[in-house]
Motif scaffolding. Structure first.
Motif, PDB file in Angstrom:
ATOM      1  N   GLY A 128      -3.202  20.950   4.495  1.00  0.00           N
ATOM      2  CA  GLY A 128      -2.599  20.862   3.170  1.00  0.00           C
ATOM      3  C   GLY A 128      -2.397  22.196   2.510  1.00  0.00           C
ATOM      4  N   LEU A 129      -2.008  23.216   3.260  1.00  0.00           N
ATOM      5  CA  LEU A 129      -1.821  24.554   2.697  1.00  0.00           C
ATOM      6  C   LEU A 129      -0.359  24.926   2.533  1.00  0.00           C
ATOM      7  N   THR A 130       0.565  24.078   2.988  1.00  0.00           N
ATOM      8  CA  THR A 130       1.976  24.325   2.737  1.00  0.00           C
ATOM      9  C   THR A 130       2.319  23.838   1.330  1.00  0.00           C
ATOM     10  N   SER A 131       3.553  24.085   0.920  1.00  0.00           N
ATOM     11  CA  SER A 131       3.952  23.707  -0.436  1.00  0.00           C
ATOM     12  C   SER A 131       3.877  22.197  -0.641  1.00  0.00           C
ATOM     13  N   ALA A 132       4.359  21.433   0.340  1.00  0.00           N
ATOM     14  CA  ALA A 132       4.311  19.970   0.216  1.00  0.00           C
ATOM     15  C   ALA A 132       2.871  19.464   0.262  1.00  0.00           C
ATOM     16  N   GLY A 133       2.034  20.092   1.063  1.00  0.00           N
ATOM     17  CA  GLY A 133       0.645  19.669   1.169  1.00  0.00           C
ATOM     18  C   GLY A 133      -0.145  19.941  -0.094  1.00  0.00           C
ATOM     19  N   LEU A 153       0.845  -1.189   0.000  1.00  0.00           N
ATOM     20  CA  LEU A 153       0.000   0.000   0.000  1.00  0.00           C
ATOM     21  C   LEU A 153       0.881   1.240   0.000  1.00  0.00           C
ATOM     22  N   LYS A 154       0.420   2.298  -0.655  1.00  0.00           N
ATOM     23  CA  LYS A 154       1.160   3.554  -0.710  1.00  0.00           C
ATOM     24  C   LYS A 154       0.363   4.638  -0.002  1.00  0.00           C
ATOM     25  N   PHE A 155       1.041   5.375   0.850  1.00  0.00           N
ATOM     26  CA  PHE A 155       0.394   6.479   1.552  1.00  0.00           C
ATOM     27  C   PHE A 155       0.121   7.601   0.559  1.00  0.00           C
ATOM     28  N   GLN A 156      -1.021   8.281   0.713  1.00  0.00           N
ATOM     29  CA  GLN A 156      -1.438   9.252  -0.290  1.00  0.00           C
ATOM     30  C   GLN A 156      -0.714  10.587  -0.185  1.00  0.00           C
ATOM     31  N   ARG A 157      -0.033  10.829   0.921  1.00  0.00           N
ATOM     32  CA  ARG A 157       0.713  12.079   1.081  1.00  0.00           C
ATOM     33  C   ARG A 157       2.205  11.778   1.127  1.00  0.00           C
ATOM     34  N   SER A 158       3.017  12.786   0.907  1.00  0.00           N
ATOM     35  CA  SER A 158       4.454  12.593   0.897  1.00  0.00           C
ATOM     36  C   SER A 158       4.997  12.558   2.323  1.00  0.00           C
ATOM     37  N   LEU A 159       6.194  12.023   2.461  1.00  0.00           N
ATOM     38  CA  LEU A 159       6.837  11.985   3.767  1.00  0.00           C
ATOM     39  C   LEU A 159       7.158  13.391   4.256  1.00  0.00           C
ATOM     40  N   GLN A 183      19.048  11.699   3.910  1.00  0.00           N
ATOM     41  CA  GLN A 183      18.355  10.443   4.145  1.00  0.00           C
ATOM     42  C   GLN A 183      19.376   9.345   4.314  1.00  0.00           C
ATOM     43  N   ASP A 184      18.948   8.293   4.990  1.00  0.00           N
ATOM     44  CA  ASP A 184      19.743   7.082   5.080  1.00  0.00           C
ATOM     45  C   ASP A 184      18.834   5.912   4.726  1.00  0.00           C
ATOM     46  N   ALA A 185      19.226   4.714   5.102  1.00  0.00           N
ATOM     47  CA  ALA A 185      18.451   3.545   4.694  1.00  0.00           C
ATOM     48  C   ALA A 185      17.100   3.474   5.391  1.00  0.00           C
ATOM     49  N   VAL A 186      16.961   4.094   6.542  1.00  0.00           N
ATOM     50  CA  VAL A 186      15.743   3.948   7.336  1.00  0.00           C
ATOM     51  C   VAL A 186      14.901   5.224   7.355  1.00  0.00           C
ATOM     52  N   TYR A 187      15.535   6.386   7.407  1.00  0.00           N
ATOM     53  CA  TYR A 187      14.810   7.633   7.622  1.00  0.00           C
ATOM     54  C   TYR A 187      15.086   8.629   6.506  1.00  0.00           C
ATOM     55  N   LYS A 188      14.132   9.549   6.335  1.00  0.00           N
ATOM     56  CA  LYS A 188      14.343  10.775   5.578  1.00  0.00           C
ATOM     57  C   LYS A 188      14.313  11.923   6.567  1.00  0.00           C
TER      58      LYS A 188
END
Length: 148
Positions: free
Chosen positions: A123-128, A52-58, A83-88
């Motif tokens: 969702g009013l920021t640039s990423a949102g 499953l893919k989350f609908q919003r970005s990390l 980023q590394d193998a586990v986290y952004k």
């Protein structure tokens, strides 16, 4: 162990009193469905646990977490730092709306209005906005509200 170096980002905001930066991390990868014993009831379309893919970005998740933790601050924007193998890792720019330097600056005091409370949760920021499918140009003529 992290295989990258944190360095000072060149950002497009003025470093001044009342603005602070929080570095946060979000676990990478897709979203796993919370299903007891892996049993998904209903139609076959709704089955599945792992792919499953989350609908919003990390990045928007990082903004949301900082916004919830720092209720007295307003989230302005954020950017990726590594980023590394586990986290952004992201740095989230927050604004203290009670600070006089912010309230008296005409370029940033728009964020002091009550309508901008918890922009990151709506969702009013640039990423949102990217996750909502909001944009400008001929590709976005049929976008209604917050739908894609």
């Amino acid at each position: 162990m992290l295989y990258f170096i944190f360095f000072k980002q060149k950002t497009a905001y003025e470093i001044k009193q009342g603005i602070c930066i929080y570095r946060t991390r979000v676990k990478r990868g897709g979203r796993k469905r919370l299903a007891a014993k892996g049993i998904c009831y209903g139609k076959p379309k709704t089955s599945g646990v792992n792919q499953l893919k989350f609908q919003r970005s990390l990045q928007s998740v990082a903004e949301e977490r900082v916004g919830r933790a720092c209720g007295g601050l307003r989230v302005l924007n954020s950017y990726w730092v590594g980023q590394d193998a586990v986290y952004k890792y992201y740095e989230v720019i927050c604004v203290d709306t009670a600070h006089k330097a912010i309230r008296n600056d005409p370029r940033i005091n728009w964020i002091c209005n009550p309508v901008h409370k918890h922009r990151e949760l709506r969702g009013l920021t640039s990423a949102g906005k990217k996750n909502r499918g909001m944009g400008k140009g001929h590709n976005y003529t049929k976008v209604i509200g917050s739908s894609r």
